[in-house]
Each structure stands twice: as C-alpha cells, then as structure tokens.
Design an enzyme around this catalytic site. Structure first.
Site, mmCIF file in Angstrom:
data_model
loop_
_atom_site.group_PDB
_atom_site.id
_atom_site.type_symbol
_atom_site.label_atom_id
_atom_site.label_comp_id
_atom_site.label_asym_id
_atom_site.label_seq_id
_atom_site.Cartn_x
_atom_site.Cartn_y
_atom_site.Cartn_z
ATOM 1 N N GLY A 54 -8.171 0.550 -97.137
ATOM 2 C CA GLY A 54 -7.158 -0.072 -97.978
ATOM 3 C C GLY A 54 -5.976 -0.530 -97.164
ATOM 4 O O GLY A 54 -4.830 -0.387 -97.552
ATOM 5 N N GLY B 234 -8.855 -4.795 -96.510
ATOM 6 C CA GLY B 234 -9.600 -4.196 -97.614
ATOM 7 C C GLY B 234 -8.963 -4.507 -98.961
ATOM 8 O O GLY B 234 -9.657 -4.779 -99.944
ATOM 9 N N ARG C 33 1.007 -11.780 -74.621
ATOM 10 C CA ARG C 33 1.107 -10.356 -74.301
ATOM 11 C C ARG C 33 0.410 -9.944 -73.013
ATOM 12 O O ARG C 33 0.932 -9.136 -72.268
ATOM 13 C CB ARG C 33 0.529 -9.564 -75.463
ATOM 14 C CG ARG C 33 1.392 -9.761 -76.667
ATOM 15 C CD ARG C 33 0.876 -9.065 -77.868
ATOM 16 N NE ARG C 33 1.846 -9.283 -78.940
ATOM 17 C CZ ARG C 33 1.674 -8.939 -80.195
ATOM 18 N NH1 ARG C 33 0.558 -8.337 -80.557
ATOM 19 N NH2 ARG C 33 2.607 -9.166 -81.091
ATOM 20 N N HIS D 223 -2.543 -1.379 -77.815
ATOM 21 C CA HIS D 223 -2.036 -1.874 -79.090
ATOM 22 C C HIS D 223 -3.083 -2.360 -80.083
ATOM 23 O O HIS D 223 -3.003 -2.055 -81.271
ATOM 24 C CB HIS D 223 -1.052 -3.008 -78.790
ATOM 25 C CG HIS D 223 -0.390 -3.593 -79.991
ATOM 26 N ND1 HIS D 223 0.325 -2.827 -80.886
ATOM 27 C CD2 HIS D 223 -0.319 -4.863 -80.457
ATOM 28 C CE1 HIS D 223 0.807 -3.611 -81.848
ATOM 29 N NE2 HIS D 223 0.411 -4.846 -81.618
HETATM 30 C C1 FAD Z 1 3.061 -0.993 -84.362
HETATM 31 C C2 FAD Z 1 2.256 -2.195 -84.742
HETATM 32 C C3 FAD Z 1 2.890 -3.386 -85.048
HETATM 33 C C4 FAD Z 1 2.157 -4.509 -85.398
HETATM 34 N N1 FAD Z 1 2.830 -5.665 -85.695
HETATM 35 C C5 FAD Z 1 2.125 -6.766 -86.047
HETATM 36 C C6 FAD Z 1 2.796 -7.970 -86.385
HETATM 37 O O1 FAD Z 1 4.021 -8.046 -86.377
HETATM 38 N N2 FAD Z 1 2.064 -9.042 -86.725
HETATM 39 C C7 FAD Z 1 0.704 -8.989 -86.786
HETATM 40 O O2 FAD Z 1 0.099 -10.000 -87.119
HETATM 41 N N3 FAD Z 1 0.033 -7.846 -86.495
HETATM 42 C C8 FAD Z 1 0.704 -6.729 -86.129
HETATM 43 N N4 FAD Z 1 0.025 -5.570 -85.826
HETATM 44 C C9 FAD Z 1 -1.433 -5.494 -86.027
HETATM 45 C C10 FAD Z 1 -1.783 -5.327 -87.498
HETATM 46 O O3 FAD Z 1 -0.868 -4.454 -88.101
HETATM 47 C C11 FAD Z 1 -3.170 -4.754 -87.733
HETATM 48 O O4 FAD Z 1 -4.103 -5.397 -86.939
HETATM 49 C C12 FAD Z 1 -3.592 -4.928 -89.187
HETATM 50 O O5 FAD Z 1 -2.615 -4.407 -90.038
HETATM 51 C C13 FAD Z 1 -4.920 -4.283 -89.467
HETATM 52 O O6 FAD Z 1 -5.190 -4.301 -90.856
HETATM 53 P P1 FAD Z 1 -6.561 -3.752 -91.415
HETATM 54 O O7 FAD Z 1 -6.554 -3.996 -92.876
HETATM 55 O O8 FAD Z 1 -7.670 -4.311 -90.635
HETATM 56 O O9 FAD Z 1 -6.573 -2.185 -91.112
HETATM 57 P P2 FAD Z 1 -5.577 -0.972 -91.437
HETATM 58 O O10 FAD Z 1 -4.302 -1.393 -91.997
HETATM 59 O O11 FAD Z 1 -5.574 -0.131 -90.223
HETATM 60 O O12 FAD Z 1 -6.332 -0.197 -92.598
HETATM 61 C C14 FAD Z 1 -7.460 0.577 -92.381
HETATM 62 C C15 FAD Z 1 -7.825 1.277 -93.662
HETATM 63 O O13 FAD Z 1 -9.069 1.911 -93.505
HETATM 64 C C16 FAD Z 1 -9.014 3.232 -93.932
HETATM 65 N N5 FAD Z 1 -10.006 3.968 -93.147
HETATM 66 C C17 FAD Z 1 -10.164 3.993 -91.803
HETATM 67 N N6 FAD Z 1 -11.212 4.744 -91.461
HETATM 68 C C18 FAD Z 1 -11.737 5.200 -92.617
HETATM 69 C C19 FAD Z 1 -12.834 6.038 -92.937
HETATM 70 N N7 FAD Z 1 -13.644 6.548 -92.001
HETATM 71 N N8 FAD Z 1 -13.060 6.335 -94.244
HETATM 72 C C20 FAD Z 1 -12.272 5.829 -95.212
HETATM 73 N N9 FAD Z 1 -11.231 5.026 -94.961
HETATM 74 C C21 FAD Z 1 -10.969 4.718 -93.685
HETATM 75 C C22 FAD Z 1 -7.596 3.659 -93.744
HETATM 76 O O14 FAD Z 1 -7.266 4.714 -94.608
HETATM 77 C C23 FAD Z 1 -6.865 2.367 -94.094
HETATM 78 O O15 FAD Z 1 -6.694 2.296 -95.485
HETATM 79 C C24 FAD Z 1 0.754 -4.445 -85.453
HETATM 80 C C25 FAD Z 1 0.111 -3.245 -85.146
HETATM 81 C C26 FAD Z 1 0.851 -2.135 -84.761
HETATM 82 C C27 FAD Z 1 0.133 -0.903 -84.368
#
Ligand code: FAD
Ligand code: SF4
Ligand code: SF4
Ligand code: FES
Lengths: 589, 250
Positions: free
Chosen positions: A11, A15, A285, A352
């Site tokens: 989520g 997701g 970067r 990162h």
């Molecule tokens: C400090 C920081 C700053 C950033 N700043 C930027 C920015 O300014 N601009 C930009 O574009 N990007 C930025 N990024 C990158 C960006 O935040 C992430 O790549 C992006 O938010 C990933 O989103 P996601 O939905 O793929 O995963 P996530 O937000 O990581 O969500 C993963 C989800 O999966 C769930 N999950 C994981 N494993 C399991 C499991 N085994 N079972 C059940 N649930 C699970 C978790 O609970 C969570 O809900 C930044 C990253 C960091 C670390």
C-alpha cells in the site's frame, strides 16, 4: 462466473494507485500491507514529482522529459514505456492535486515547479519537502473512501509470504501471515499485484525505511519470476550518515540553489561547479556521488578529514527555505542539531533506490500469468540511473498501468480461483507453515540482527559506488558463507504472539538471495553505465552490454540471461554533463 | 556529563491479556544514538540487567526520520517518536519507555491505533473525486491558504495529541484533535469544500468537536507543530454557523 477479486500486496503509492484503478471498475480488492498503508515507505519521499507541466514559461515538453529520463538512465531503459509515462505525468499530477495534495502554488495559484538534477527546466511539482507524504495521504484517503463503501478490504499488519501457483503455472492467490496473531492463511484471488517497494535493508543502512527488505520480491524470484537489472542500485549523493540510518537530504536542496563544496588549499572548492559547468550542482545522482567519493576517498579532501562534504544553503533566504524545504531542514536539525539555514550541512553518499526489480512486460505482467508487479519493486522506467523525482511518478504511473492491465486479464479469464483444486492452495500453505515452524525451532548461536549487520557492511563496502571484480567475487563468496551461518541462527523469542524475531529471520534469508543477484549481476557486467561503475571497465559498452539483466533463481544461485533493450525512439549517444550533450531534445518529426 | 551506559527501563506486556511488568537494560554509551537505535542494539543481545536472556522488546518503526508516526511511545512520560528522541538530548539517568496509554497494547511498546483510522472514515477525510482520470488542470489555489492547509496535511496519525488530551479516554467517544483537524483541512480544499456540510455534521454529534474542552494539550505535544488550536477554532466556528443556519432553515 463467481465474483472476481484482486489481491494487491503493498500500500505504497503504486499499490494504492492500482487499487483505485481496479475498484473504480467495480472489482473488489484485498489490500495486504506490513504496516498501516498510511505509514508506507512512500511517505519518506521529500523533493517532488516530475511532470512537464510547463507552468514557468520555459517551453517544456513531455518529449524533453522523456529524453532526459532516457539520457539520465544511460540508455538502459526500454523507451516506449518511458515515453508513455512522461506523456501521462501531467494528468497524474492534476489528479493528485484534485484529490487533495497541497502542492506549492505560484503567485497566480497554479502548480509551482522547481529544478531537479540532470535536467535544464523546472519540471518538479512539490508539496514543501514532504511530497511523498502528501501524495501517499491523498491515495490513502481515496482508498479509505472505497474501503468505507466496502470495495476494499484492508489487511494491515500482514506479510506476503509467497504466491500460490497452480500446475499450469498460473497464479491463483497468495499465502500471508498475520504479524500479530501469527496466523498463516491463504488469500484466493484472480490476480495478484506485488507492489512492495525497494530493498535498501539489503545494504544494512540506507535512506530506506526499515520495512524495505525486498523480501516479497525475493520470494517470487525464488518461485521462478526473473529479477531484472539487480546490479543497478542508486546511491544518493547527499545523505546524513547515521548510526541507525542514512537519512536523506533531498536533491531539492541543490535544485533550489544549494551548493556542494569542501576546502582545497584552505579555500572553499565547489568541485561540481568546476567539473560539470553545464549542470553544476544539479548533475544526476550517480555523477555527484562519484565526485564526492573521489574528493573524499581518493583525494582525501573531506571536511575535517572525514568522509563528508558540505551541502550549503546558508546563502539562501530563510523564508524561502522554510516554505520550500521546511521538511528536510527539520530532519537535519532534529537529528544532527545544527540549523542548515545558518550552518552548511555535512553529507556523504548513501544507498537509496533500486532501479532493478521484478521483470515485467509493458503491461506490468510477470512471466507467471495472474502475477503482476509495479512500483519500485519493478525494473521498468529508470534504466541504469534514476533521475530525481521520477520515482514517485513511476510508482503512481505503473499503478495506473497495472490496474487496467489486471482488469483486462480478468475479462479474459476462463475460470476463477474458486474453480481451482483446493490442494493447490493447501500445499503452498503447508510449505509456508513448515518453513515457519522450522524457524521457530532454530536454536543455534548466530544472532540474526548481527548477521544482517555484517551483510550490510560488506555490501556497502564492495557493491556500492565503485566496484572491482575481485571484491565482487569475494563478496559473493562471503554471502554464501552467511547463508551457511544462517542455518546456525538462534531464535530469542519463543512467543506465538507478535513475534518480530521470526519474521525478521525469514526476511533475512530473502535478503541474502537478492544480495547475490545484485552482487553477481555487477560482477558479470563488465562495463560502466549509470550507477554501475567499474574502474577496470570505465566506459559504457553498448556493443556488449546494452542489455537488460535477467536473473533466474536456481538452487546453486542465480542464473543470468540477457534481453535486448527497446531503443526504437532515440539513438544512444555518449552521456556527458560537463557540456550539454543531449542530442534529441526536440522531437524528431 | 557523558553517560557510561544507556540505561533503559521498559514497561513490557506479553499480550493484551497479561499483566504488564518492568524490565531494565543497559547498553554501552556511544554518541549520536536515539531510542530506536538502542532498541535495535538490545535485540542484537537481548539480556536484561539481571543477566537473563529475554525476548527482544517489541516496538514499531519504519521511517526513522519522524514522518511515518509508527514509533510513538511514552519516553520519560512524554508521548513522542522514539526515532527522533536523541539520547544525548535526554536528561541523564534512566530512560523510561512505556506504550501509549490511550490505545490497547498489542505487545510491549506496540499499541493498536485503529481508532484513529476509523475516525478518518467517520469524518469523511477525503475529497469526493469523480475518478482518477485526467480532467485537466486542477482548480487554482491561493498560496497563502495553501500554506495553512499544508501544515494541517502533515498529520502523521501518530496519536500524541490523543495521548495528551484529557478528554480522550476509554469512557468517552471523543475522537480528539487528529481527526477533527482533518475536517478543517478537507473543508479548505477547492473540491473537498463541496462536501463541507457532510463533514461538519459528522463532527457535530457525540465524540465530535463539542467534546473538546479547549485545553490545548494537543498543540503542545504535536511533533509536526500542527497549529491544532487554529484548526479546531476554525472548525468550531464553522460548526456553530452550520448549526445556526440549519436551525434557521427548519
Ligand atoms: C528518503 C527518500 C526520499 C525520496 N524522495 C523522492 C522524491 O523526492 N521523489 C521521487 O520521485 N522519489 C523519491 N524517493 C523514492 C520513492 O519514495 C519510492 O521509490 C516510492 O515511494 C516507492 O513506492 P512504492 O509504492 O513502490 O513502494 P513503498 O512506498 O515502499 O510501499 C511498499 C508497500 O508494500 C508493503 N510491503 C512490502 N513488503 C511486503 C510484504 N512482504 N507483505 C505485505 N506488504 C508488504 C509495505 O507495507 C508498503 O505498503 C525517495 C525515497 C527515499 C527513501
Ligand atoms: S484542545 Fe484539549 S480537549 Fe481539545 S483536542 Fe486538544 S487536548 Fe483535547
Ligand atoms: S495532529 Fe500531530 S500529534 Fe496528532 S496525530 Fe497528527 S501529527 Fe500526531
Ligand atoms: S520510525 Fe517513523 S516516526 Fe519514528
């Protein structure tokens, strides 16, 4: 046919966006997440999200956004999906603003934009310096709205363990565990989306949240789905090096005018501005990280003789800094003590982001029908190096692609998960129960957290900014040694209620499996491209390596295959940042 | 004075049914630690001050940068985030950790904060969008108003404000500042506004704004420095006005 249902694991932004797309079509979703989705890692994103909104009178275009992304990624990304993402970006931002994101506005009230790395135009929409938090909240709220209507059922505090795959290699559901009651059960569904984010924890300390272990991605890799481009790991140039975590100081700091420097011959030396006059402090970067590494490690010019340089905002107006960067200034001050408006920040590169991930096609289908992946855990949009503020975009955009792709898959299905033999589910459930029981009984001498620390240390040391084949080989051997030592772990918690120990031990194995994919992927790729840098092979080698890495799990370790990259839209050119080397800035007509 | 050891006294509880107990741990001092990093240190060698090997302490954390809200607990009696509680800034002596008291304990320092998420449903804390397709540019918004709304939008559902509020307790349905303030936020949004009345009505009954005693304890503990006093005052005004208008229409 019985009612169809989709299981979304994760989520974060991706997701949640996929969930919205699916439930808008009237199809119910079971949403599984380790943590309340409102606390997902996307919350950490600070700087902003890219879209060629062109509200600054700079004649920006989605084509230019596309070109910058491909060029910044050193031509490793498949071009058509990146093009589609950049074209869709403005519409996504418009929606997010409608859904409640308090993006900064211009004096006339339009969406404000700031500069980010590796680009020449203002293209980054932002909400202070907590853009990820704001985007995640807006998606969370929309999903809550559908939850209240009964279309979404949340399972927060549950961990995905593995997919249920039937004898025809079709995915029919998942096995997951409740992290409070420790109950393990099957969730049946017609399609499963893995949107589980990045895997920074493989490196021990990174800018990622502690839940980013990559365990779910590793688990389906072990079930036969290939993992692509694992060796491409982004190292962010400006991290605050901490004992427990390397906290990030967003690229927005440089985008808004922050300067990087250290002392040379007793005087401030702005080495990025000197080495890369065309981009200065806003080089991408990988370039900035290598420059800082060179200054500190190779030239020994770090501040106070340590591995650190200054990121300086002190010349900027403090009110301006508050409204545009408040969130990160607060983090620095809270954790370091100094006020970055008055004293330059001390920073060093930190692990990162994972450009690589689960291999999917352009509709985010994995090689197993019914199993999909999106978000940071896929590999699609960033090639060999991600541009800042492009991953919030790819997380959301991939959600908008995979949602409809799942709906399409459901339309063409001939049977539902309810028609599948119950033994298919039972056997996978048994397997996971057995695995869990075995971990409960581990009574060796190794402490899992210490083992994890050792693994992280060696990964950061040898599979980071600069990579040597000898060291990579050693690291892989070390990883196999860790996998032996793993068998000698002792569990310290015998409770069957909220047992975090056992959960971590299970994740640790999955991290080790992926660590080998990263390390060996790097070992084999004898060239330098984007974030992957080998002094022994310091040029990009398109003839041999303009290829996507695909790692397949085998009992003896990863087996590698390579796949052509789709470069049908723009021709690869050398990637340079000392001068403006982009050759396809205008769309060829 | 530099500490030799970091001495923690932790209120533990094995599960919701069992009785709480205290356990102490000592970890060698190093500079730049925080409460989370100490808890992490303990699980590498979970031995208490009596020399007994015990189960590692259970607590929640994700972001480690005070933005996800997960690691909230009582530290020396004050509700705050463990990840940003720097050891070097805490007074010398024993550091006391307890779970939040306004939420049911799951285990040790972990509590169940579902109450807050449920309240977000009650107050309809969302914008009624037409759908996630592109409808062109969003409505313009005044940057000054946006800045105030942005401050409210940073609430990370940590629960500090509920913990500190004298009117939030197991005997009262009062939802506390966190959910109420979201009503102010959504009623400021150019599209969210359109469903303003529904949200106001949701907070006009039992458990809503009338149960707030205006003691402002919430403002003092909010780690995000959200101007809850302004937010609640604005909401109070709106609900009063809405009440009068509704009465006039009768
Ligand atoms: C400090 C920081 C700053 C950033 N700043 C930027 C920015 O300014 N601009 C930009 O574009 N990007 C930025 N990024 C990158 C960006 O935040 C992430 O790549 C992006 O938010 C990933 O989103 P996601 O939905 O793929 O995963 P996530 O937000 O990581 O969500 C993963 C989800 O999966 C769930 N999950 C994981 N494993 C399991 C499991 N085994 N079972 C059940 N649930 C699970 C978790 O609970 C969570 O809900 C930044 C990253 C960091 C670390
Ligand atoms: S003002 Fe007082 S009563 Fe009202 S929410 Fe805040 S702490 Fe509770
Ligand atoms: S209003 Fe402040 S204290 Fe209350 S939940 Fe939100 S962030 Fe926490
Ligand atoms: S771990 Fe996220 S607020 Fe402390």
């Amino acid at each position: 046919m019985a009612k169809q249902k989709v299981i979304v694991v994760g989520g974060g932004l991706s997701g949640l966006m996929a969930t919205i797309k699916i439930v808008e079509q009237g199809i119910p979703v079971d949403l599984i997440s380790l943590v309340p989705v409102k606390r997902s890692h996307s919350i950490c994103a600070q700087g902003g999200i890219n879209a060629a909104l062109d509200t600054k009178g700079q004649n920006d275009s989605t084509w230019e956004h596309f070109y910058d992304t491909i060029y910044g990624g050193d031509f490793l990304a498949n071009q058509p999906p990146v093009k589609a993402m950049c074209d869709a970006a403005p519409g996504i931002i418009h929606y997010m603003a409608r859904a409640g994101v308090m993006f900064n506005r211009t004096p006339e009230g339009h969406l404000d934009l700031r500069l980010f790395g590796g680009v020449k135009k203002r293209r980054t929409a932002f909400a202070g310096a907590t853009t990820g938090q704001q985007l995640l909240y807006a998606c969370d709220e929309q999903v809550r709205r559908y939850e209240a209507k009964g279309l979404v059922t949340k399972y927060e505090g549950w961990e995905f363990l593995s997919a249920v795959i039937d004898e025809n290699r079709i995915c029919r559901g998942i096995v997951a565990q409740n992290l409070t009651t420790m109950e393990i059960r099957v969730f049946k569904g017609e399609a499963v989306l893995i949107a589980t984010g990045g895997a920074g924890m493989i490196y021990g300390k990174s800018t990622n949240s502690t839940i980013n272990t990559g365990s779910a991605a590793s688990s389906i890799y072990q079930q036969g789905v290939p993992f692509a481009n694992g060796e491409f790991v982004q190292i962010h140039p400006t991290g605050m090096i901490g004992d427990d975590k390397h906290r990030l100081m967003s690229e927005a700091a440089r985008g808004e005018g922050g300067r990087i420097w250290t002392y040379k011959d007793g005087k401030p030396w702005y080495f990025l501005e000197e080495w890369y006059p065309a981009y200065g402090n806003t080089v991408p970067r990988d370039i900035a990280a290598r420059a800082i590494y060179k200054v500190c490690v190779e030239m020994g010019l770090g501040i106070d003789g340590k591995n650190q340089v200054y990121l300086d905002l002190t010349h900027l107006d403090s009110k301006f800094l508050e409204t545009r960067l408040g969130g990160i200034l607060e983090i620095y001050q809270n954790f370091q003590g100094d006020d970055p408006k008055k004293v330059p920040m001390k920073i060093f590169p930190a692990i990162h982001y994972f450009m690589g991930g689960i291999h999917v096609d352009w509709k985010h289908r994995t090689e197993i029908p019914g199993l999909f992946a999106s978000g940071e855990c896929d590999y699609m949009y960033h090639g060999a190096n991600r541009l800042g503020a492009n991953s919030l975009l790819s997380a959301l955009y991939s959600g908008t692609v995979v949602g409809p792709s799942i709906v399409e898959y459901l339309k063409n299905m001939d049977k539902t998960s309810l028609d599948v033999k119950s033994t298919v589910f039972e056997s996978q459930l048994k397997l996971e129960e057995e695995k869990y029981r075995k971990i409960c009984q581990m009574s060796g001498k190794e402490n899992p957290y210490k083992l994890h620390e050792e693994m992280g240390d060696i990964m950061r040391e040898n599979v980071g900014i600069v990579r040597y084949n000898k060291k990579l080989k050693e690291t892989d051997e070390k990883l196999q040694e860790f996998m032996e030592r793993y068998k000698n772990i002792g569990v310290s918690d015998n409770s069957q209620w909220t047992n975090q120990d056992i959960v971590f031990i299970r994740q640790l194995w999955n991290m080790m499996e992926l660590a080998r994919v990263i390390t060996l992927g790097a070992y084999y790729r004898n060239e330098s491209r984007g974030s992957h840098y080998k002094p022994e092979f310091d040029k990009r080698d398109d003839e041999n390596w303009l290829k996507t890495t695909k790692a397949y799990w085998t009992e003896k370790g990863p087996r590698f295959e390579y796949e052509e990259v789709d470069i049908s839209l723009v021709k690869p050119v050398p990637r340079v940042y000392d001068v403006d080397g982009r050759q396809g800035k205008k769309e060829a007509k | 004075m530099v500490r030799e050891h970091i001495h923690l006294k932790i209120k533990r509880q094995n599960d919701p049914q069992s009785q709480p107990y205290w356990e102490e741990f000592k970890v060698p001092y190093r500079p730049n630690q925080n409460v989370v990093s100490i808890l992490m240190e303990i699980r590498k060698n979970p031995v208490n001050t009596k020399g007994q090997k015990v189960a590692p302490v259970v607590w929640e954390c994700n972001c480690l940068e005070e933005v996800c809200g997960a690691c909230t607990m009582l530290i020396n009696g004050t509700p705050r985030q463990a990840c940003s509680a720097l050891i070097d800034k805490l007074p010398d002596g024993v550091i006391v950790l307890e779970p939040l008291t306004k939420f049911p304990v799951v285990r040790d320092l972990m509590v169940d904060r579902q109450f807050m998420f449920e309240n977000l449903k009650k107050v309809k804390a969302w914008v009624e969008t037409d759908g996630c397709f592109d409808l062109g540019r969003p409505p313009i918004m005044n940057e000054r108003e946006r800045q105030f709304a942005y401050e409210l939008s940073r609430c990370m559902t940590c629960g500090c404000c509920l913990e500190a509020c004298p009117n939030v307790n197991s005997k009262s349905p009062f939802m506390g500042a966190q959910a109420l303030s979201q009503v102010t936020l959504f009623n400021m949004h150019p599209i969210g506004k359109m469903n303003r009345e529904e949200r106001l009505e949701a907070v006009m009954g039992r458990g809503g704004i009338v149960d707030c005693g205006n003691s402002q304890n919430c403002v003092r503990v909010c780690p995000k420095h959200i101007p809850l006093e302004k937010s609640l005052a604005q909401l109070n005004k709106e609900t009063t006005l809405h009440g009068i208008l509704g009465w006039l229409k009768k």
